[in-house]
Design a protein around this motif. Structure first.
Motif, PDB file in Angstrom:
ATOM      1  N   ALA A  40      82.269  55.731  41.170  1.00 28.09           N
ATOM      2  CA  ALA A  40      82.162  57.177  40.907  1.00 28.09           C
ATOM      3  C   ALA A  40      83.112  57.589  39.792  1.00 28.09           C
ATOM      4  O   ALA A  40      82.740  58.360  38.895  1.00 28.09           O
ATOM      5  CB  ALA A  40      82.448  57.969  42.179  1.00 28.09           C
ATOM      6  N   ALA A  41      84.335  57.066  39.821  1.00 26.50           N
ATOM      7  CA  ALA A  41      85.300  57.390  38.774  1.00 26.50           C
ATOM      8  C   ALA A  41      84.839  56.865  37.422  1.00 26.50           C
ATOM      9  O   ALA A  41      85.179  57.441  36.379  1.00 26.50           O
ATOM     10  CB  ALA A  41      86.667  56.804  39.132  1.00 26.50           C
ATOM     11  N   ALA A  42      84.055  55.778  37.433  1.00 28.79           N
ATOM     12  CA  ALA A  42      83.538  55.196  36.187  1.00 28.79           C
ATOM     13  C   ALA A  42      82.258  55.881  35.722  1.00 28.79           C
ATOM     14  O   ALA A  42      81.685  55.486  34.704  1.00 28.79           O
ATOM     15  CB  ALA A  42      83.300  53.702  36.367  1.00 28.79           C
ATOM     16  N   GLY A  43      81.778  56.888  36.488  1.00 35.72           N
ATOM     17  CA  GLY A  43      80.606  57.646  36.053  1.00 35.72           C
ATOM     18  C   GLY A  43      79.297  57.177  36.624  1.00 35.72           C
ATOM     19  O   GLY A  43      78.232  57.561  36.137  1.00 35.72           O
ATOM     20  N   HIS A  44      79.323  56.375  37.697  1.00 36.82           N
ATOM     21  CA  HIS A  44      78.084  55.883  38.304  1.00 36.82           C
ATOM     22  C   HIS A  44      77.447  57.018  39.103  1.00 36.82           C
ATOM     23  O   HIS A  44      78.030  57.493  40.087  1.00 36.82           O
ATOM     24  CB  HIS A  44      78.406  54.698  39.210  1.00 36.82           C
ATOM     25  CG  HIS A  44      77.213  53.933  39.689  1.00 36.82           C
ATOM     26  ND1 HIS A  44      76.293  54.453  40.567  1.00 36.82           N
ATOM     27  CD2 HIS A  44      76.782  52.682  39.393  1.00 36.82           C
ATOM     28  CE1 HIS A  44      75.366  53.545  40.810  1.00 36.82           C
ATOM     29  NE2 HIS A  44      75.635  52.465  40.102  1.00 36.82           N
ATOM     30  N   PRO A  45      76.239  57.490  38.730  1.00 39.09           N
ATOM     31  CA  PRO A  45      75.702  58.698  39.362  1.00 39.09           C
ATOM     32  C   PRO A  45      75.392  58.542  40.849  1.00 39.09           C
ATOM     33  O   PRO A  45      75.612  59.468  41.625  1.00 39.09           O
ATOM     34  CB  PRO A  45      74.443  58.999  38.545  1.00 39.09           C
ATOM     35  CG  PRO A  45      74.088  57.709  37.880  1.00 39.09           C
ATOM     36  CD  PRO A  45      75.388  57.009  37.640  1.00 39.09           C
ATOM     37  N   ARG A  46      74.882  57.384  41.268  1.00 44.03           N
ATOM     38  CA  ARG A  46      74.564  57.215  42.697  1.00 44.03           C
ATOM     39  C   ARG A  46      75.844  57.211  43.522  1.00 44.03           C
ATOM     40  O   ARG A  46      75.888  57.784  44.614  1.00 44.03           O
ATOM     41  CB  ARG A  46      73.770  55.928  42.892  1.00 44.03           C
ATOM     42  CG  ARG A  46      73.237  55.729  44.310  1.00 44.03           C
ATOM     43  CD  ARG A  46      72.096  54.728  44.350  1.00 44.03           C
ATOM     44  NE  ARG A  46      72.511  53.404  43.933  1.00 44.03           N
ATOM     45  CZ  ARG A  46      72.746  52.382  44.779  1.00 44.03           C
ATOM     46  NH1 ARG A  46      72.595  52.566  46.077  1.00 44.03           N
ATOM     47  NH2 ARG A  46      73.092  51.203  44.318  1.00 44.03           N
ATOM     48  N   ALA A  47      76.898  56.568  43.002  1.00 41.69           N
ATOM     49  CA  ALA A  47      78.179  56.587  43.704  1.00 41.69           C
ATOM     50  C   ALA A  47      78.729  58.007  43.785  1.00 41.69           C
ATOM     51  O   ALA A  47      79.270  58.418  44.823  1.00 41.69           O
ATOM     52  CB  ALA A  47      79.172  55.669  42.988  1.00 41.69           C
ATOM     53  N   GLN A  48      78.612  58.771  42.694  1.00 43.24           N
ATOM     54  CA  GLN A  48      79.089  60.155  42.699  1.00 43.24           C
ATOM     55  C   GLN A  48      78.356  60.985  43.744  1.00 43.24           C
ATOM     56  O   GLN A  48      78.973  61.741  44.503  1.00 43.24           O
ATOM     57  CB  GLN A  48      78.906  60.761  41.304  1.00 43.24           C
ATOM     58  CG  GLN A  48      79.823  60.163  40.249  1.00 43.24           C
ATOM     59  CD  GLN A  48      79.444  60.559  38.834  1.00 43.24           C
ATOM     60  OE1 GLN A  48      78.277  60.847  38.555  1.00 43.24           O
ATOM     61  NE2 GLN A  48      80.410  60.561  37.931  1.00 43.24           N
ATOM     62  N   ASN A  49      77.046  60.820  43.810  1.00 44.59           N
ATOM     63  CA  ASN A  49      76.260  61.583  44.782  1.00 44.59           C
ATOM     64  C   ASN A  49      76.615  61.186  46.209  1.00 44.59           C
ATOM     65  O   ASN A  49      76.830  62.044  47.070  1.00 44.59           O
ATOM     66  CB  ASN A  49      74.776  61.363  44.526  1.00 44.59           C
ATOM     67  CG  ASN A  49      73.912  62.113  45.515  1.00 44.59           C
ATOM     68  OD1 ASN A  49      73.761  63.323  45.438  1.00 44.59           O
ATOM     69  ND2 ASN A  49      73.333  61.394  46.466  1.00 44.59           N
ATOM     70  N   ASN A  50      76.705  59.878  46.471  1.00 42.01           N
ATOM     71  CA  ASN A  50      76.997  59.417  47.827  1.00 42.01           C
ATOM     72  C   ASN A  50      78.394  59.827  48.274  1.00 42.01           C
ATOM     73  O   ASN A  50      78.603  60.228  49.421  1.00 42.01           O
ATOM     74  CB  ASN A  50      76.851  57.898  47.900  1.00 42.01           C
ATOM     75  CG  ASN A  50      75.413  57.442  47.736  1.00 42.01           C
ATOM     76  OD1 ASN A  50      74.515  58.250  47.511  1.00 42.01           O
ATOM     77  ND2 ASN A  50      75.180  56.147  47.834  1.00 42.01           N
ATOM     78  N   LEU A  51      79.360  59.722  47.354  1.00 43.15           N
ATOM     79  CA  LEU A  51      80.716  60.143  47.690  1.00 43.15           C
ATOM     80  C   LEU A  51      80.761  61.645  47.931  1.00 43.15           C
ATOM     81  O   LEU A  51      81.446  62.128  48.850  1.00 43.15           O
ATOM     82  CB  LEU A  51      81.669  59.747  46.562  1.00 43.15           C
ATOM     83  CG  LEU A  51      83.144  60.098  46.757  1.00 43.15           C
ATOM     84  CD1 LEU A  51      83.693  59.467  48.027  1.00 43.15           C
ATOM     85  CD2 LEU A  51      83.960  59.655  45.544  1.00 43.15           C
ATOM     86  N   GLY A  52      80.016  62.401  47.122  1.00 47.13           N
ATOM     87  CA  GLY A  52      79.946  63.842  47.333  1.00 47.13           C
ATOM     88  C   GLY A  52      79.430  64.195  48.713  1.00 47.13           C
ATOM     89  O   GLY A  52      79.966  65.089  49.391  1.00 47.13           O
ATOM     90  N   LEU A  53      78.405  63.479  49.171  1.00 51.09           N
ATOM     91  CA  LEU A  53      77.867  63.746  50.509  1.00 51.09           C
ATOM     92  C   LEU A  53      78.894  63.445  51.595  1.00 51.09           C
ATOM     93  O   LEU A  53      78.986  64.175  52.589  1.00 51.09           O
ATOM     94  CB  LEU A  53      76.606  62.903  50.725  1.00 51.09           C
ATOM     95  CG  LEU A  53      75.357  63.370  49.976  1.00 51.09           C
ATOM     96  CD1 LEU A  53      74.242  62.344  50.118  1.00 51.09           C
ATOM     97  CD2 LEU A  53      74.888  64.729  50.499  1.00 51.09           C
TER      98      LEU A  53
END
Length: 408
Positions: free
Chosen positions: A182-195
Motif C-alpha cells: 500500500a505504501a508503494a502505491g499498490h491499489p488492491r493493497a490500499q483498498n484492502n487496508l482501507g477496509l
C-alpha cells in the motif's frame, strides 16, 4: 451478451503487458524482427518460439492468434523454457487457444514454478487457491514470492490470512502484509487496508486514513475503491458529507467505462497520440466536417472523437450515432485509432448493438496496425468474453485482414 469473468481473467495478459518476470528470465536475449524471429522459431530455438508466441498473443505487428501462440508455447515448453511452460499452463487453465484442461494446466504451471521465479510461484498459487484444499499450498507459494519482493503475492497472502483460507486467520499479519505494498502505491493493497481500518480489523479504526487509502486506489482507476470512497462521502466517515461526490463515485464505480479483471476503469474513447488535439472553433470544426464528408479517415476520426468527449452519459444519442458512423468509415479505411474506438463502442453498446466479438475484432486489427493502446484495451476487456468468443474475434480479424490484402 452476458459478461463473463474467469478466475484468472486478465492475469497472464497483465503480466505480459506490464513486462513482468515471465518475459525476462532469459537475460539479454532480444527478439529479432518478425521474419527473422519466425525463421529462428522454425529452426527450433526455444527462446524464439516463446518470443513468437508472445508476439501472437499481443498482436504486435502480427494478427493476434491464441491458437497459434499455444502451439509455439508448447514447442518451447517441451524444451524446458520456463516462461513458455508458465504461459502454456495459463492457456490450459483459461481454455485460450486450447481446450480447457485443469490437470494439464497444473502440470505446466508446476514445471514453471520449479524454476523459482516469483511470478511463476504466484501464478501457480493463484490457481491452487481456487482448488478445494489448495489454500495451504497457495499460502506457502505466495509467501516465497512475497519474500522475493512480489507485491501481488504479498497482497494475495494477506487476503488468505484475513479470511483464514488455508491458514489460521491472523488479521494483524494480514494488515502488515498490506502495509508495504500500500505504501508503494499498490491499489488492491490500499483498498484492502482501507477496509480493515474502516472495520477496525487488525488495527485501530481510522476512517480518515481509510478514506485516504481509498482515494489513492480510486485515483489509479480501481473501481471497488471508488465505491468504497463513495460510502465514506455519503456517510461522512473520515471526510465531510458530500452526497454529490458520493453519487459521482458510485456512477464511476458502476458505469465509468469498461473494466478489466482487476476492476480498473478503461476509457470510453482514446485519442491518437500522433495527432495534435483538434480545435473546436467554428472554422476548425467546419474544416473537420468538410474533410470527413470528403472521406478523409483522419478527419472522420478526429470529428468522431470530439463528439465522444462529453461524459458518456451526457452525449446525445444522435451525436453518438454520428460518431459511430464516422468511426466505422475511418476504421474500414484502415485508420487504427478509429478501429480501437469503434471496438470500444461495440463493447459498451453505445449507439451500436453490444457485440463483444466485433469489438474485440476491431481491437485486434487496431493493434496489428500499430495502435499501441489497443493491446492494453483488449487485455482489459477480454475478461468479459468467453474463450470461444475471443477465438471467433481473432478468426474474423484474420478474415478481414485477408480480404483487405486481396483487395490491394
Amino acid at each position: 451478451m452476458t459478461p463473463r469473468r474467469s478466475a484468472l481473467a486478465g492475469l497472464w495478459l497483465s503480466a505480459l503487458l506490464c513486462g513482468g518476470a515471465a518475459a525476462a528470465e532469459d537475460g539479454p536475449w532480444q527478439a529479432p524482427p518478425l521474419a527473422e524471429l519466425q525463421q529462428a522459431a522454425d529452426a527450433g530455438g526455444a527462446a524464439a518460439q516463446y518470443a513468437l508466441a508472445v508476439r501472437l498473443e499481443e498482436g504486435s505487428g502480427i494478427l493476434q492468434n491464441f491458437t497459434l501462440a499455444a502451439e509455439w508455447l508448447a514447442r518451447a515448453a517441451a524444451q524446458g523454457h520456463a516462461g513458455a511452460q508458465n504461459r502454456l499452463g495459463q492457456y490450459f487453465h483459461e481454455g485460450l487457444g486450447v481446450e480447457r484442461d485443469p490437470e494439464t494446466a497444473l502440470r505446466w504451471l508446476e514445471q514453471a514454478a520449479a524454476d523459482g521465479q516469483p511470478q511463476y510461484l504466484f501464478d501457480l498459487a493463484a490457481v491452487l487457491e481456487q482448488q478445494p484444499g489448495g489454500g495451504a499450498r497457495a499460502a506457502a507459494l505466495y509467501q516465497r514470492a512475497a519474500e522475493a519482493g512480489h507485491r501481488d503475492a504479498a497482497v494475495s497472502l494477506g487476503v488468505l490470512y484475513q479470511n483464514g483460507t488455508g491458514v489460521a486467520q491472523d488479521l494483524e499479519r494480514a494488515r502488515r502484509l498490506y502495509e508495504g505494498p500500500a505504501a508503494a502505491g499498490h491499489p488492491r493493497a490500499q483498498n484492502n487496508l482501507g477496509l480493515m481500518l474502516v472495520r477496525g480489523e487488525g488495527a485501530v479504526q481510522d476512517y480518515g486514513r481509510a478514506a485516504e487509502l481509498f482515494r489513492a486506489a480510486a485515483a489509479q482507476g480501481l473501481r471497488v475503491a471508488m465505491g468504497n470512497l463513495g460510502v465514506m462521502y455519503e456517510n461522512g466517515f473520515g471526510v465531510a458529507v458530500d452526497e454529490a461526490r458520493a453519487a459521482e463515485l458510485y456512477r464511476q464505480a458502476g458505469q465509468g467505462g469498461a473494466a478489466g479483471a482487476a476492476g480498473r476503469a478503461l476509457p470510453a474513447s482514446v485519442y491518437d497520440p500522433r495527432l495534435l488535439p483538434p480545435g473546436t472553433g467554428p472554422e476548425e470544426l467546419e474544416q473537420l466536417r468538410s474533410g470527413a464528408r470528403a472521406g478523409d479517415p483522419v478527419a472522420q476520426f478526429m470529428l468522431a472523437w470530439l463528439y465522444l468527449q462529453p461524459e458518456p452519459d451526457t452525449v446525445p444519442q444522435p451525436q453518438l450515432q454520428e460518431a459511430a458512423r464516422l468511426l466505422g468509415a475511418s476504421a474500414r479505411a484502415g485508420y487504427p485509432a478509429a478501429m480501437a474506438n469503434l471496438g470500444l463502442m461495440y463493447f459498451e453498446g453505445r449507439a451500436l448493438p453490444q457485440d463483444y466479438v466485433l469489438g474485440y475484432m476491431w481491437l485486434v486489427l487496431a493493434g496489428t496496425a500499430g495502435f499501441d493502446a489497443a493491446p492494453q484495451l483488449g487485455a482489459g476487456l477480454s475478461p468479459r468474453m468467453t474463450a470461444a468468443q475471443i477465438a471467433e474475434a481473432q478468426m474474423m480479424a484474420a478474415a478481414r485482414a485477408a480480404r483487405n490484402t486481396a483487395g490491394n
